[in-house]
Design an enzyme around this catalytic site. Structure first.
Site, PDB file in Angstrom:
ATOM      1  N   TRP A 286       0.839  -1.208   0.000  1.00 46.74           N
ATOM      2  CA  TRP A 286       0.000   0.000   0.000  1.00 46.74           C
ATOM      3  C   TRP A 286       0.870   1.252   0.000  1.00 46.74           C
ATOM      4  O   TRP A 286       0.522   2.272  -0.596  1.00 46.74           O
ATOM      5  CB  TRP A 286      -0.935   0.013   1.217  1.00 46.74           C
ATOM      6  CG  TRP A 286      -2.218  -0.720   0.942  1.00 46.74           C
ATOM      7  CD1 TRP A 286      -2.524  -1.993   1.307  1.00 46.74           C
ATOM      8  CD2 TRP A 286      -3.355  -0.217   0.216  1.00 46.74           C
ATOM      9  NE1 TRP A 286      -3.783  -2.317   0.858  1.00 46.74           N
ATOM     10  CE2 TRP A 286      -4.322  -1.243   0.195  1.00 46.74           C
ATOM     11  CE3 TRP A 286      -3.656   0.998  -0.406  1.00 46.74           C
ATOM     12  CZ2 TRP A 286      -5.558  -1.090  -0.430  1.00 46.74           C
ATOM     13  CZ3 TRP A 286      -4.889   1.150  -1.031  1.00 46.74           C
ATOM     14  CH2 TRP A 286      -5.830   0.113  -1.044  1.00 46.74           C
ATOM     15  N   TRP A 314     -18.722  20.708   1.651  1.00 45.36           N
ATOM     16  CA  TRP A 314     -18.035  20.658   2.948  1.00 45.36           C
ATOM     17  C   TRP A 314     -18.567  21.758   3.851  1.00 45.36           C
ATOM     18  O   TRP A 314     -18.929  22.832   3.371  1.00 45.36           O
ATOM     19  CB  TRP A 314     -16.527  20.855   2.776  1.00 45.36           C
ATOM     20  CG  TRP A 314     -15.854  19.846   1.905  1.00 45.36           C
ATOM     21  CD1 TRP A 314     -15.265  20.077   0.695  1.00 45.36           C
ATOM     22  CD2 TRP A 314     -15.684  18.447   2.176  1.00 45.36           C
ATOM     23  NE1 TRP A 314     -14.738  18.900   0.193  1.00 45.36           N
ATOM     24  CE2 TRP A 314     -14.989  17.886   1.082  1.00 45.36           C
ATOM     25  CE3 TRP A 314     -16.061  17.608   3.225  1.00 45.36           C
ATOM     26  CZ2 TRP A 314     -14.654  16.540   1.004  1.00 45.36           C
ATOM     27  CZ3 TRP A 314     -15.729  16.260   3.151  1.00 45.36           C
ATOM     28  CH2 TRP A 314     -15.030  15.746   2.040  1.00 45.36           C
ATOM     29  N   ASN A 349      -3.508   2.413  12.880  1.00 44.04           N
ATOM     30  CA  ASN A 349      -4.150   2.527  11.568  1.00 44.04           C
ATOM     31  C   ASN A 349      -5.671   2.428  11.635  1.00 44.04           C
ATOM     32  O   ASN A 349      -6.384   3.198  10.998  1.00 44.04           O
ATOM     33  CB  ASN A 349      -3.609   1.458  10.619  1.00 44.04           C
ATOM     34  CG  ASN A 349      -4.273   1.530   9.263  1.00 44.04           C
ATOM     35  OD1 ASN A 349      -4.205   2.560   8.594  1.00 44.04           O
ATOM     36  ND2 ASN A 349      -4.965   0.473   8.866  1.00 44.04           N
ATOM     37  N   TRP A 367     -11.544  16.831   3.946  1.00 41.80           N
ATOM     38  CA  TRP A 367     -10.453  15.921   4.325  1.00 41.80           C
ATOM     39  C   TRP A 367      -9.104  16.633   4.389  1.00 41.80           C
ATOM     40  O   TRP A 367      -8.202  16.225   5.119  1.00 41.80           O
ATOM     41  CB  TRP A 367     -10.391  14.724   3.358  1.00 41.80           C
ATOM     42  CG  TRP A 367     -10.128  15.068   1.903  1.00 41.80           C
ATOM     43  CD1 TRP A 367     -11.051  15.268   0.929  1.00 41.80           C
ATOM     44  CD2 TRP A 367      -8.840  15.244   1.264  1.00 41.80           C
ATOM     45  NE1 TRP A 367     -10.450  15.568  -0.269  1.00 41.80           N
ATOM     46  CE2 TRP A 367      -9.094  15.556  -0.092  1.00 41.80           C
ATOM     47  CE3 TRP A 367      -7.524  15.171   1.700  1.00 41.80           C
ATOM     48  CZ2 TRP A 367      -8.066  15.783  -1.013  1.00 41.80           C
ATOM     49  CZ3 TRP A 367      -6.498  15.407   0.780  1.00 41.80           C
ATOM     50  CH2 TRP A 367      -6.782  15.714  -0.551  1.00 41.80           C
ATOM     51  N   TRP A 390      -5.974   9.761   3.283  1.00 38.72           N
ATOM     52  CA  TRP A 390      -7.097  10.673   3.533  1.00 38.72           C
ATOM     53  C   TRP A 390      -8.079  10.635   2.360  1.00 38.72           C
ATOM     54  O   TRP A 390      -9.289  10.625   2.553  1.00 38.72           O
ATOM     55  CB  TRP A 390      -6.608  12.099   3.802  1.00 38.72           C
ATOM     56  CG  TRP A 390      -6.266  12.277   5.254  1.00 38.72           C
ATOM     57  CD1 TRP A 390      -5.038  12.128   5.823  1.00 38.72           C
ATOM     58  CD2 TRP A 390      -7.174  12.563   6.324  1.00 38.72           C
ATOM     59  NE1 TRP A 390      -5.127  12.316   7.188  1.00 38.72           N
ATOM     60  CE2 TRP A 390      -6.422  12.588   7.524  1.00 38.72           C
ATOM     61  CE3 TRP A 390      -8.548  12.803   6.401  1.00 38.72           C
ATOM     62  CZ2 TRP A 390      -7.003  12.848   8.776  1.00 38.72           C
ATOM     63  CZ3 TRP A 390      -9.121  13.063   7.643  1.00 38.72           C
ATOM     64  CH2 TRP A 390      -8.356  13.077   8.808  1.00 38.72           C
TER      65      TRP A 390
END
Ligand SMILES: Cc1cc2nc3c(=O)[nH]c(=O)nc-3n(C[C@H](O)[C@H](O)[C@H](O)COP(=O)(O)OP(=O)(O)OC[C@H]3O[C@@H](n4cnc5c(N)ncnc54)[C@H](O)[C@@H]3O)c2cc1C
Length: 488
Positions: A286, A314, A349, A367, A390
């Site tokens: 990842w 947002w 995590n 974000w 994110w």
């Protein structure tokens, strides 16, 4: 004249498996240089990363001194400093390990062109990744967008090269006075927090440096790797490697991790099975995928990968953002994570995902505000991993979480911290609650609160948003974005 070289340390603060360093050392007496660049176009390091860098440079200097060498520190624009140093010290080979953010790539190309034009040889190497971003592509040579095929293709490319040990013999070149005049001391870098010194928790939690990274890997392989596949989701256990800041600063490289993991399994030194090892290596995958995304999407930290999110409604809510940052949302698993982050510079995590989802979805806050906070407070703040993760949680990223996945902090807490050990560690003011209430203190009656010494709204906040309300509001907003995405 002997052949003289310069190794420019950046995010490769180690001696072992550092091919650029080895090439410089093999060439002749070497100037081992680190330049703190704070005014350039690269994003300035956050506070926690600066603390790590300070300790990491001290550890590197110690390791070099043990070999009779020294680390030279300078401060300023490498684009101006490096050619001056090279000319003044009559260096004929410069080496560095490649970086993959757009600003670094541009700086490196410019520098290389300038140095080569002035008659200096420049060699760059890969120290940070198993595969460089352009080495894994679709059959037609396009960048990859989905992790599983990316990782399949990366695995099909074969085993990563075996890591090389640190050079046995190294020699520092004698600095001409004009170069000495350009150097600064470790203290001059002013990387450590002073007034106030907030780094006590970081000092307690971490030992930066190559030797500590190797030790941590060894401990992980002989312990928590066994059961990692399941244990990695449990913030109440020490079940992951905690190698992320060491990887971020290049104190250890993925080739070393890869081969050490493989040989620990094959030799039976690790009691873990190969499925735990595969899961662990896929997390390294990842990281690779995040670097692939960053390389092909240089503004990953600032722009939605999926442009449909550009119209996302947002909310701006400074009070809620502050409550989230301080771990005062009234949702214990979210608050525990943010407090773990503030105190130690790291967050588990699973809790990163829960805390990020809460900010983005229940609070409907962009974000990028969360990414920014993590950038400043994480010791592992990483230009690729942070931005990609994110965007993954937001649903705006490549291969992102489905839009309807909204982590419920209560059910997540009950599932992954069933006895509330993690929450109690970070939120002592609610530690007296029973396991059944620890993830939802607002359900405790007056007697239970009294016995636990809690006054809701005073000693611990009431929830800042109702979970059902927040979830419905997010789903409405996200469904609109999804419908628009579908009209593509
Ligand atoms: C919102 C959010 C922000 C994040 N920001 C960062 C960041 O700035 N820096 C960072 O290194 N990781 C980041 N991560 C990924 C992940 O949380 C951390 O890498 C991991 O928790 C580090 O702990 P560890 O070393 O014990 O991991 P382990 O489970 O032991 O994994 C080993 C290594 O694999 C890599 N890795 C693991 N998970 C991921 C992942 N999901 N994405 C990319 N690489 C991964 C890391 O380098 C890690 O050290 C973020 C995740 C989320 C959800």
């Amino acid at each position: 004249m002997p052949a003289l070289s310069l190794h420019w340390f950046r995010d490769d603060l180690r001696l072992a498996d550092n091919p650029a360093l080895s090439a410089a050392v093999a060439h002749g007496p070497t100037l081992f240089l680190y330049i703190l660049d704070e005014g350039g176009s690269r994003r300035p390091l956050g506070g926690a990363s600066r603390w790590w860098l300070s300790r990491s440079l001290a550890a590197l200097d110690f390791a070099l001194k043990a070999k009779g060498c020294e680390l030279v520190l300078m401060r300023g624009d490498p684009g101006a400093i490096l050619p001056r140093v090279v000319e003044t010290a009559r260096i004929d080979l410069v080496t560095w390990s490649r970086r993959y953010d757009a600003e670094s790539v541009a700086l490196d190309s410019r520098l290389k062109a300038d140095l080569v034009a002035a008659g200096t040889k420049v060699e760059s190497f890969n120290a940070a990744l198993l595969n460089e971003p352009w080495q894994v592509t679709t059959k037609t040579g396009e960048p990859m967008k989905v992790f599983t095929p990316y990782w399949r293709a990366a695995r099909a490319a074969g085993e990563p090269a075996a890591p090389k040990p640190a050079p046995k013999h190294m020699q520092s070149l004698k600095l001409p006075p004009a170069i000495t005049a350009m150097t600064v001391s470790h203290a001059d870098l002013a990387l450590d927090p002073v007034k106030p010194d907030w780094a006590g928790g970081l000092r307690e939690a971490w030992t930066p440096g190559e030797a500590a990274a190797a030790e941590r890997l060894g401990e992980f392989l002989s312990g928590p790797l066994d059961g990692y596949g399941e244990g990695r989701d449990r913030p109440d256990r020490a079940a992951t490697s905690r190698l992320s800041p060491h990887l971020r600063f290049g104190e250890i490289g993925p080739r070393q991790i890869w081969h050490a993991t493989r040989s620990a399994i094959e030799s039976g030194e690790a009691s873990a099975g190969s499925s735990d090892a595969e899961k662990f290596l896929s997390e390294i995958g990842w990281r690779e995928f995040s670097y692939h995304l960053l390389f092909y999407n240089p503004d990953l930290a600032t722009r939605n990968y999926n442009p449909r999110f550009d119209a996302f409604p947002w909310r701006r809510d400074d009070a809620a953002t502050r409550a989230w940052q301080r771990g005062l949302t009234g949702y214990p698993i979210v608050d525990a994570g943010l407090r773990e982050l503030w105190t130690t510079g790291w967050m588990h995590n699973r809790v990163r995902m829960i805390a990020a989802s809460f900010l983005i979805k229940h609070l409907l806050i962009d974000w990028r505000h969360g990414e920014d906070w993590f950038w400043d407070t994480l010791v592992d703040a990483d230009p690729a991993n942070n931005a990609a993760s994110w965007q993954w949680v937001a649903g705006s990223g490549a291969d992102a979480a489905p839009y309807y996945r909204i982590f419920n902090p209560v059910t997540q807490g009950l599932k992954f911290d069933p006895k509330g050990l993690y929450v109690r560690r970070w939120i002592p003011e609610i530690a007296g609650l029973d396991d059944t209430l620890i993830h939802e203190p607002w359900k405790a009656d007056a007697d239970q609160l009294h016995r636990a010494g809690i006054v809701l709204g005073q000693t611990y906040p009431r929830p800042i948003v109702d979970l059902d309300f927040g979830r419905r509001r997010a789903l409405d907003a996200l469904a609109k974005t999804r419908d628009e995405t579908r009209s593509d």
